[in-house]
Design a protein around this motif. Structure first.
Motif, PDB file in Angstrom:
ATOM      1  N   SER A 186     -20.383 -31.156  38.848  1.00 21.71           N
ATOM      2  CA  SER A 186     -19.649 -32.152  39.135  1.00 21.71           C
ATOM      3  C   SER A 186     -19.251 -32.350  40.680  1.00 21.71           C
ATOM      4  O   SER A 186     -18.434 -32.950  40.839  1.00 21.71           O
ATOM      5  CB  SER A 186     -18.242 -31.876  38.397  1.00 21.71           C
ATOM      6  OG  SER A 186     -18.434 -31.865  36.769  1.00 21.71           O
ATOM      7  N   ILE A 192     -22.387 -34.530  44.813  1.00 20.23           N
ATOM      8  CA  ILE A 192     -22.986 -34.632  43.656  1.00 20.23           C
ATOM      9  C   ILE A 192     -24.453 -35.436  43.810  1.00 20.23           C
ATOM     10  O   ILE A 192     -25.328 -35.138  43.202  1.00 20.23           O
ATOM     11  CB  ILE A 192     -22.072 -35.461  42.658  1.00 20.23           C
ATOM     12  CG1 ILE A 192     -22.846 -35.232  41.323  1.00 20.23           C
ATOM     13  CG2 ILE A 192     -21.834 -36.903  43.022  1.00 20.23           C
ATOM     14  CD1 ILE A 192     -22.080 -35.912  40.004  1.00 20.23           C
ATOM     15  N   ALA A 203     -22.475 -35.556  34.395  1.00 21.47           N
ATOM     16  CA  ALA A 203     -21.273 -35.146  35.254  1.00 21.47           C
ATOM     17  C   ALA A 203     -20.257 -36.298  35.010  1.00 21.47           C
ATOM     18  O   ALA A 203     -19.053 -36.041  34.831  1.00 21.47           O
ATOM     19  CB  ALA A 203     -21.456 -34.715  36.527  1.00 21.47           C
ATOM     20  N   TYR A 209     -15.596 -34.433  37.274  1.00 22.11           N
ATOM     21  CA  TYR A 209     -16.094 -35.156  38.460  1.00 22.11           C
ATOM     22  C   TYR A 209     -15.122 -36.278  38.956  1.00 22.11           C
ATOM     23  O   TYR A 209     -14.925 -36.435  40.098  1.00 22.11           O
ATOM     24  CB  TYR A 209     -17.341 -35.719  37.917  1.00 22.11           C
ATOM     25  CG  TYR A 209     -17.792 -36.800  39.082  1.00 22.11           C
ATOM     26  CD1 TYR A 209     -18.150 -36.567  40.315  1.00 22.11           C
ATOM     27  CD2 TYR A 209     -17.638 -38.203  38.826  1.00 22.11           C
ATOM     28  CE1 TYR A 209     -18.592 -37.531  41.182  1.00 22.11           C
ATOM     29  CE2 TYR A 209     -17.784 -39.283  39.617  1.00 22.11           C
ATOM     30  CZ  TYR A 209     -18.542 -38.918  40.974  1.00 22.11           C
ATOM     31  OH  TYR A 209     -18.884 -39.873  41.744  1.00 22.11           O
TER      32      TYR A 209
END
Length: 281
Positions: A186, A192, A203, A209
């Motif tokens: 995440s 990411i 995610a 996230y």
């Protein structure tokens, strides 16, 4: 008096008592400092590590992300506490009390939310002394507030559902392991965008996230948006995803909790205690 008012007052009182007890009980007080302390230690080791050629430090990127992650821990806390209270008969006693279940849930929301806020402060104060490059100003606090509030509404009902599904505290590993895996993908400790696109897609389904992204939008300089997906803070998408989880949780959690409460009885509590004693023996 209105039943809703009775439940709200009882729940508020119960939540404040539980919150106060969590800071006077040695074991619970230790847990309040353990997780934030571990996160501060992690910040110490990555504080001067650069992310590629962006000119940004991993510590600077990770601090707001960890704030979002810590706020999402309410899923685990709510699930664990519901399961434990189900095992020791606390839920059965709440069920037998007039307006007991609504008051119980209100109390849990207050105590868990209050504990999470305290944990965020315990982490944030020393972490900000370690990390440079944050931009904290008057415009940061409104964003922090709505991301935190919406994130809690999105995650706490999920924890209530999970706590209703699992009948044993031992089964909580089935919650914690996927949660840790989600943290890993995440963008909490590393952006990411460095992950494969299929992992990024997974995610973005879950709140962790988006809570991290919202916190980053509040505390990082505008230039940091260049390493985000689409080079945007995506506030509308954050509201949309967290709002969707909140609505789903608020619709599903009461149904699951009512069914769970109907199934609680003295014999079921006794049976769970006997199974627990057999495992200990």
């Amino acid at each position: 008096m209105n039943p809703a008012t009775i439940a709200l007052r009882a729940g508020w009182s119960r939540g404040l008592i539980e919150l106060r007890q969590s800071f006077t009980n040695g074991a619970e007080l230790f847990s309040h400092f353990l997780w934030p302390g571990l996160m501060v230690a992690a910040m110490f080791f990555i504080r001067n590590t650069s992310f590629g050629s962006s000119g940004l430090l991993l510590g600077t990127l990770a601090l707001p992300s960890i704030l979002g992650m810590n706020a999402s821990v309410g899923v685990i806390s709510m699930s664990q506490q519901l399961t434990a209270d189900r095992e020791d008969g606390t839920l059965l006693r709440a069920k037998a009390t007039p307006h007991g279940m609504p008051a119980y849930l209100i109390g849990k929301v207050i105590s868990i939310s209050g504990g999470l806020l305290a944990d965020l402060v315990i982490f944030l104060v020393p972490a900000m002394l370690l990390v440079d490059g944050l931009e904290v100003g008057p415009g940061s606090w409104p964003t922090l507030a709505w991301v935190l509030a919406l994130g809690l509404v999105a995650t706490l009902p999920i924890g209530a559902v999970l706590g209703s599904v699992f009948t044993s505290a031992r089964a909580q590993g089935l919650v914690q392991l996927p949660y840790l895996a989600l943290i890993g993908i995440s963008g909490i400790f590393y952006p990411i965008t460095a992950l494969p696109e299929w992992l990024q897609g997974i995610a973005q389904i879950f709140p962790i996230y988006w809570m991290g992204l919202g916190m980053r939008s509040a505390l990082l300089p505008d230039s940091a948006v260049a390493i985000e997906i689409g080079e945007s803070w995506r506030h509308l998408e954050t509201v949309g995803v967290l709002g969707t989880w909140a609505v789903l949780g608020l619709l599903v959690a009461p149904v699951v909790l009512r069914r769970m409460a109907r199934g609680e009885s003295g014999s079921s509590v006794t049976a769970r205690r006997e199974r627990a004693m057999q495992r200990i023996g």
